[in-house]
Design a protein around this motif. Sequence first.
Motif, PDB file in Angstrom:
ATOM      1  N   ASP A  87      54.681 137.799  57.583  1.00  7.09           N
ATOM      2  CA  ASP A  87      54.546 139.117  56.970  1.00  7.09           C
ATOM      3  C   ASP A  87      55.850 139.575  56.348  1.00  7.09           C
ATOM      4  O   ASP A  87      55.881 140.490  55.532  1.00  7.09           O
ATOM      5  CB  ASP A  87      54.087 140.144  58.018  1.00  7.09           C
ATOM      6  N   VAL A  88      56.972 138.945  56.757  1.00  4.76           N
ATOM      7  CA  VAL A  88      58.264 139.308  56.204  1.00  4.76           C
ATOM      8  C   VAL A  88      58.585 138.446  54.991  1.00  4.76           C
ATOM      9  O   VAL A  88      59.026 138.921  53.962  1.00  4.76           O
ATOM     10  CB  VAL A  88      59.355 139.165  57.275  1.00  4.76           C
ATOM     11  N   TYR A  89      58.349 137.159  55.111  1.00  2.00           N
ATOM     12  CA  TYR A  89      58.643 136.227  54.023  1.00  2.00           C
ATOM     13  C   TYR A  89      57.331 135.803  53.385  1.00  2.00           C
ATOM     14  O   TYR A  89      56.457 135.263  54.055  1.00  2.00           O
ATOM     15  CB  TYR A  89      59.377 134.976  54.546  1.00  2.00           C
ATOM     16  N   GLU A 215      70.494 139.426  49.752  1.00  2.00           N
ATOM     17  CA  GLU A 215      70.226 140.855  49.781  1.00  2.00           C
ATOM     18  C   GLU A 215      68.729 141.149  49.831  1.00  2.00           C
ATOM     19  O   GLU A 215      68.289 142.059  50.540  1.00  2.00           O
ATOM     20  CB  GLU A 215      70.841 141.509  48.539  1.00  2.00           C
ATOM     21  N   VAL A 216      67.968 140.369  49.100  1.00  2.00           N
ATOM     22  CA  VAL A 216      66.516 140.574  49.110  1.00  2.00           C
ATOM     23  C   VAL A 216      65.951 140.287  50.491  1.00  2.00           C
ATOM     24  O   VAL A 216      65.093 141.023  51.005  1.00  2.00           O
ATOM     25  CB  VAL A 216      65.851 139.687  48.039  1.00  2.00           C
ATOM     26  N   ASN A 217      66.430 139.203  51.124  1.00  2.00           N
ATOM     27  CA  ASN A 217      65.932 138.869  52.458  1.00  2.00           C
ATOM     28  C   ASN A 217      66.298 139.961  53.477  1.00  2.00           C
ATOM     29  O   ASN A 217      65.475 140.357  54.310  1.00  2.00           O
ATOM     30  CB  ASN A 217      66.499 137.529  52.907  1.00  2.00           C
ATOM     31  N   LEU A 218      67.543 140.429  53.415  1.00  2.00           N
ATOM     32  CA  LEU A 218      67.947 141.489  54.344  1.00  2.00           C
ATOM     33  C   LEU A 218      67.157 142.764  54.097  1.00  2.00           C
ATOM     34  O   LEU A 218      66.785 143.477  55.044  1.00  2.00           O
ATOM     35  CB  LEU A 218      69.451 141.754  54.199  1.00  2.00           C
ATOM     36  N   GLU A 430      62.336 140.076  67.378  1.00  2.00           N
ATOM     37  CA  GLU A 430      62.743 138.984  66.488  1.00  2.00           C
ATOM     38  C   GLU A 430      63.445 139.530  65.247  1.00  2.00           C
ATOM     39  O   GLU A 430      64.454 138.980  64.786  1.00  2.00           O
ATOM     40  CB  GLU A 430      61.518 138.169  66.081  1.00  2.00           C
ATOM     41  N   THR A 431      62.903 140.614  64.687  1.00  2.00           N
ATOM     42  CA  THR A 431      63.512 141.207  63.494  1.00  2.00           C
ATOM     43  C   THR A 431      64.902 141.733  63.794  1.00  2.00           C
ATOM     44  O   THR A 431      65.827 141.611  62.978  1.00  2.00           O
ATOM     45  CB  THR A 431      62.614 142.337  62.963  1.00  2.00           C
ATOM     46  N   ALA A 432      65.071 142.329  64.963  1.00  2.00           N
ATOM     47  CA  ALA A 432      66.394 142.830  65.352  1.00  2.00           C
ATOM     48  C   ALA A 432      67.394 141.689  65.449  1.00  2.00           C
ATOM     49  O   ALA A 432      68.574 141.831  65.097  1.00  2.00           O
ATOM     50  CB  ALA A 432      66.285 143.583  66.674  1.00  2.00           C
ATOM     51  N   GLN A 433      66.939 140.530  65.909  1.00  2.00           N
ATOM     52  CA  GLN A 433      67.831 139.383  66.007  1.00  2.00           C
ATOM     53  C   GLN A 433      68.160 138.807  64.630  1.00  2.00           C
ATOM     54  O   GLN A 433      69.232 138.267  64.403  1.00  2.00           O
ATOM     55  CB  GLN A 433      67.198 138.297  66.885  1.00  2.00           C
ATOM     56  N   LEU A 434      67.185 138.917  63.631  1.00  2.00           N
ATOM     57  CA  LEU A 434      67.398 138.361  62.300  1.00  2.00           C
ATOM     58  C   LEU A 434      68.314 139.206  61.434  1.00  2.00           C
ATOM     59  O   LEU A 434      68.773 138.751  60.385  1.00  2.00           O
ATOM     60  CB  LEU A 434      66.051 138.203  61.570  1.00  2.00           C
ATOM     61  N   GLU A 435      68.561 140.455  61.819  1.00  2.00           N
ATOM     62  CA  GLU A 435      69.371 141.343  60.991  1.00  2.00           C
ATOM     63  C   GLU A 435      70.786 140.805  60.804  1.00  2.00           C
ATOM     64  O   GLU A 435      71.422 141.039  59.792  1.00  2.00           O
ATOM     65  CB  GLU A 435      69.407 142.739  61.595  1.00  2.00           C
ATOM     66  N   GLY A 436      71.283 140.083  61.715  1.00  2.00           N
ATOM     67  CA  GLY A 436      72.624 139.520  61.576  1.00  2.00           C
ATOM     68  C   GLY A 436      72.629 138.055  61.215  1.00  2.00           C
ATOM     69  O   GLY A 436      73.672 137.411  61.270  1.00  2.00           O
ATOM     70  N   PHE A 437      71.458 137.512  60.838  1.00  2.00           N
ATOM     71  CA  PHE A 437      71.344 136.078  60.543  1.00  2.00           C
ATOM     72  C   PHE A 437      71.051 135.917  59.053  1.00  2.00           C
ATOM     73  O   PHE A 437      70.003 136.317  58.566  1.00  2.00           O
ATOM     74  CB  PHE A 437      70.220 135.463  61.378  1.00  2.00           C
ATOM     75  N   GLU A 438      71.986 135.358  58.267  1.00  2.00           N
ATOM     76  CA  GLU A 438      71.835 135.196  56.828  1.00  2.00           C
ATOM     77  C   GLU A 438      71.700 133.712  56.506  1.00  2.00           C
ATOM     78  O   GLU A 438      72.491 132.893  56.950  1.00  2.00           O
ATOM     79  CB  GLU A 438      73.050 135.780  56.102  1.00  2.00           C
ATOM     80  N   THR A 439      70.686 133.380  55.693  1.00  2.00           N
ATOM     81  CA  THR A 439      70.466 132.000  55.246  1.00  2.00           C
ATOM     82  C   THR A 439      70.593 131.962  53.729  1.00  2.00           C
ATOM     83  O   THR A 439      70.145 132.875  53.039  1.00  2.00           O
ATOM     84  CB  THR A 439      69.080 131.495  55.662  1.00  2.00           C
ATOM     85  N   SER A 440      71.192 130.935  53.185  1.00  2.00           N
ATOM     86  CA  SER A 440      71.390 130.783  51.744  1.00  2.00           C
ATOM     87  C   SER A 440      70.297 129.896  51.162  1.00  2.00           C
ATOM     88  O   SER A 440      69.869 128.919  51.783  1.00  2.00           O
ATOM     89  CB  SER A 440      72.762 130.169  51.458  1.00  2.00           C
TER      90      SER A 440
END
Length: 763
Positions: A87-89, A215-218, A430-440
Amino acid sequence: MVSNNKGLSEPVRTPLESELTHNLGNDEIDLSKLFRIIWRHKLVILSFSAIVTMITAMVMSSKTPVYSASASLLLEAEQKRVLQLDDVYGESTSVQEYYYSQLEIIRSRRVAEKVVDDLNLAAHPFFNRANHQSPGLLQTLRDIVNPQPPAPVLSEQEKAILKREAVIGYVWGGMSASPISKTQVVNIGFESESPELAALISNAIGQAYLDNHMEVNLERIEKSATWLNSSMSGLKQKLETAEERLAAFEERESLVDVRGIKSLAARELEDLSAQLTQAQQEVDQSELISSLIAYNKANGALSIEYINSVPEIFNHPSVQNLYQQKLLIENKKQELAIVYGPKHPKMIVVNAELNKAEANIEQQINRLINNLGTDTRQAKERVKQLANAIEQAKAKFQRLTRIENQHRDLLQDVETNRSLYEAFFSRLKETAQLEGFETSVGRIIDPATVPFTPSKPRKKLVIVLALMLSSMLGVASVLLLEALNSSIRSADDIEQKLGQTLLGIIPLVKGKGSHQGSSSRWKFGLRSANNNMEALPANYYLQDKEYGFSEAVRTIRTSLQMLNIESHAKTIAITSTLPGEGKTQLSANLFYAIGQLQKTIIIDADMRRPSIAKNFSIDKSQPGLANYIADTHSLSDCIVKDVHNNMDIIVAGDMAPNPQELLSSARFKALISDLKQHYDRIIIDTPPILAVSDTILIAGVSDALIYVVKAEDTKEQQIKAGLKRLKTSGVDISGVVLNQVDMDKAISYQAFEGYYDQYGYSS
């Protein structure tokens, strides 16, 4: 060779030869002819190519060089996510569509805006240069025709916005992204007049794309977290409400184990049903025995033996027990009888026991008979009690079923709300954990470097292409004009287009100056300095000023003699398609050429537009052909002696209103027949074939017909129409003379070899 209906000779062609000649003329491409055409117009082609090439070189020299820089970007494959946040991606599952989508994102305006903002290009010196270029000619003309209103006064903020938009448009227009085949590498390029700016923006495009993806992912993650938080409170409230309803229902119904109570009620209902069935059987059995005994008693047949034979009584358990005991005693008596005699005390005891057993059976049967009414009433009462108990058990079971259904619905509502709440709670963590996880999405593997040579315009290549294309266009234009030109210009045209024999050509005589009183119409004759055609003198052949002209007339004379080598053709008619093609001048000069060898007379049969009298400087009042046929003058009065060569001439005479009637008369035919007796050759100047039909009448009394065609003037279709008119009338043509041929052009591509002295041999 065969003779035609006029006594002339022509080559014989079989149908196969004619078909082959036609096919070769129409289907094959004569490369040598094409080369001659190109070579004849080589100056035009070279001039056109040189002009186009020079213009192209000038345009290319004024072009500002553009530099191109490119960086290589590796696009990572779509990430396999351990956390299933679909639902996020919302990425596409198709690999090909994914990569093409990334290419469009790289070329998007949003990336261009980010590049401009990250590099602060609005303040870059390249975009703040002073523009000293004057408007072009086209823009100046547009301003004159459609003047633009004065630009409105803008504030500093509005100017900054317009400048930023202009810079964004410049960057967006120069961006490019192209994939490398069979790889995940993309070339990101940018073109600019500044090589340093081209390299700088190329690298910035790749970095802006990567930053934009993060930026779009965040942003998506933040939106998902916000939505999950807002949804959690509602889900928790629903779960608490569902649990309260379930607890209230269990408390109201005093439920501990609904399923266990329902199973006990079901077993109780089954037991009561079985007891009811058994009690009903007992009632039925008692009523049956009572009815049988009552029936036999009424008939006086009631006895122990009969009663004992009734199955319902015989099979009664108490009776059966007594019979079992009796059977045991009888077996015992049989065993003792084997050892003892009837008087033996044991035998006496056994007999006593047997008698007692029979008495007990009879006593029990009588008791059963006496108690039948009481047993039946008791059995019916039991059946009634069991039926009431079953109805109560059914009502209880149905009530428990309804309670169970209500309890199950409430419990399911609680479980559903709990599952949703737990799922959203898990996604929120899970979303709270992804806030600091950036993938290129990729990485730059080869940054752009500053180019040293411009990528365009490729001046040398463009100039070479301009030279080649202009040359090809020039050649194509020349060939096209040649193909569209339907005039007759060469011996091949005479033979292939018209299918006739070329007797010879008359060259175009170029004069050195104009003559007083000369006509500016295009006539057979000499060309003056002002490029107008002037009529040649009638005795130009005798003057021998142009040896080529005189030799051309002699060639025609020789061709006529060769054509009529077997049958002497005395009467020679000369015609053309249209007026102004030079048939009269050919008649006059051929008259002098043949007159040098044979006794010759010339007749002007063009009574509508006569020319012989004027060309030979004969008085207009001189009677001629029309006067003789009309029988107003004698033949001697109509014949005029030429002052130059003392040869005979018959002019057209007075203008006749009915030339065709005169030419078709017997007097005209008699005139020709009479002249043949006194002259070796008779030259007849006839009207143009498409103008009037007089020529057909004259050809009927002639032995040969010469067809004059003006070179590069008369159209092919007009000539064919004239030839067809003659052929339809049964008139054969001895040959064609091509008149006013510009030998400077013709000699360049050898169009008349054998028909003209081009080597000056006659000089």
